[in-house]
Motif scaffolding. Structure first.
Motif, mmCIF file in Angstrom:
data_model
loop_
_atom_site.group_PDB
_atom_site.id
_atom_site.type_symbol
_atom_site.label_atom_id
_atom_site.label_comp_id
_atom_site.label_asym_id
_atom_site.label_seq_id
_atom_site.Cartn_x
_atom_site.Cartn_y
_atom_site.Cartn_z
ATOM 1 N N PRO A 77 43.598 58.819 -77.817
ATOM 2 C CA PRO A 77 44.951 59.194 -78.221
ATOM 3 C C PRO A 77 45.120 60.706 -78.258
ATOM 4 O O PRO A 77 44.136 61.456 -78.307
ATOM 5 N N LEU A 78 46.345 61.172 -78.240
ATOM 6 C CA LEU A 78 46.611 62.566 -78.540
ATOM 7 C C LEU A 78 46.247 62.813 -79.994
ATOM 8 O O LEU A 78 46.414 61.925 -80.836
ATOM 9 N N VAL A 79 45.763 64.014 -80.290
ATOM 10 C CA VAL A 79 45.328 64.325 -81.647
ATOM 11 C C VAL A 79 46.098 65.527 -82.177
ATOM 12 O O VAL A 79 46.139 66.580 -81.547
ATOM 13 N N ILE A 80 46.726 65.345 -83.327
ATOM 14 C CA ILE A 80 47.359 66.448 -84.046
ATOM 15 C C ILE A 80 46.576 66.626 -85.332
ATOM 16 O O ILE A 80 46.545 65.734 -86.183
ATOM 17 N N PHE A 81 45.920 67.762 -85.451
ATOM 18 C CA PHE A 81 45.090 68.003 -86.628
ATOM 19 C C PHE A 81 45.937 68.448 -87.816
ATOM 20 O O PHE A 81 46.869 69.240 -87.672
ATOM 21 N N LEU A 110 56.769 70.691 -87.846
ATOM 22 C CA LEU A 110 56.720 69.413 -87.145
ATOM 23 C C LEU A 110 57.743 69.373 -86.020
ATOM 24 O O LEU A 110 57.505 68.754 -84.976
ATOM 25 N N THR A 111 58.864 70.049 -86.197
ATOM 26 C CA THR A 111 59.871 70.149 -85.140
ATOM 27 C C THR A 111 59.283 70.810 -83.897
ATOM 28 O O THR A 111 59.544 70.383 -82.764
ATOM 29 N N GLN A 112 58.449 71.826 -84.103
ATOM 30 C CA GLN A 112 57.773 72.481 -82.981
ATOM 31 C C GLN A 112 56.804 71.524 -82.295
ATOM 32 O O GLN A 112 56.654 71.535 -81.072
ATOM 33 N N THR A 113 56.125 70.708 -83.098
ATOM 34 C CA THR A 113 55.197 69.726 -82.546
ATOM 35 C C THR A 113 55.922 68.736 -81.645
ATOM 36 O O THR A 113 55.449 68.397 -80.559
#
Length: 255
Positions: A77-81, A110-113
């Motif tokens: 999966p994609l990972v957001i730390f 989170l909007t940037q993410t």
């Protein structure tokens, strides 16, 4: 790119998981939360069973750390730390197309993410790249969050649990601590010093007040962009927030 990412949240702090899940609700077309895990061991099992498109992953967890989870998982999966590491140390993430969120998570970040996810495909980051970057970050010192405060009582030193604290009140260079048993304690630390080691449940609602929202029972709107904060304890009490804390409190209570 996928239109909607099936998503797992893996973090040992419930308040951190709740915050992530609450803020992802602002982006229903991007995130579909399919589960949450309180540690890496359960998180790994859920990844293998549910095969999510994306995971929010804490780095430092007891038992199975984020690093160890990545080593063992066979899914990709994609990972957001989600981490307390400072932004300087995390420049390496950006270089590898990996995103990260500093705790406590903020809606604007989170909007940037979400904007970044629109340009990322699951094939852009290899598992080896993830592990190499995270291995470097494991070498970086991380400030520990306090679980208790030491209070001087005459010739004795008493440990006061963070979970029992209602709020801190600044008093010149020092601060008073108010606990849920109705006691008032003096600490020789300033609010600025104290705030560096507190968990996400604490919010500075005023220049001189820092409140533990785990003890908040009710929040009422007050005039001039302020709130009345109701706290539990031996005797229920109310505190008034400053205008400067309006947005932070609003985000905390998800209104």
């Amino acid at each position: 790119m996928v239109d909607r990412y099936t998503t797992l949240v893996i973090d040992d702090e419930k308040s951190a998981r709740d915050r992530i899940i609450r803020l992802t609700k602002h982006f229903p077309d991007t995130f579909e939360i399919i589960g949450e895990a309180p540690n890496g061991t359960i998180g790994l099992e859920m990844i293998e069973n549910l095969q999510p498109d994306l995971i929010f992953l804490d780095i430092q967890m007891p038992g199975l750390s984020g690093f160890e989870l990545l080593e063992r998982m066979t899914a990709a999966p994609l990972v957001i730390f989600c981490t307390a590491y400072d932004e300087y140390a995390l420049k390496a993430f950006e270089a590898n197309g990996i995103d990260y969120l500093l705790k406590p998570l903020q809606l604007n970040r989170l909007t940037q993410t979400v904007a970044k996810l629109e340009q990322v495909s699951t094939s852009t980051i290899s598992k080896k790249e993830l592990l190499d970057v995270l291995k470097d970050l494991q070498q970086q010192p991380q400030e520990k969050k306090a679980t208790s405060f030491t209070i001087k009582k005459g010739d004795r030193m008493v440990l006061l649990k963070i979970a029992d604290i209602l709020y801190f009140e600044a008093s010149e260079k020092y601060a008073y601590i108010y606990d849920n048993k109705g006691n008032k304690h003096l600490t020789e630390q300033s609010l600025i010093q104290i705030s560096k080691s507190l968990p996400d449940s604490f919010i500075r609602i005023h220049r001189s007040l820092m409140v533990n929202f785990d003890h908040v029972t009710e929040v009422q709107k007050y005039f001039n962009r302020r709130f009345v904060i109701h706290l539990d304890g031996k005797e229920p009490l109310k505190l008034i927030s400053a205008r400067s804390a309006y947005e932070q409190i609003k985000e905390k209570i998800n209104i």
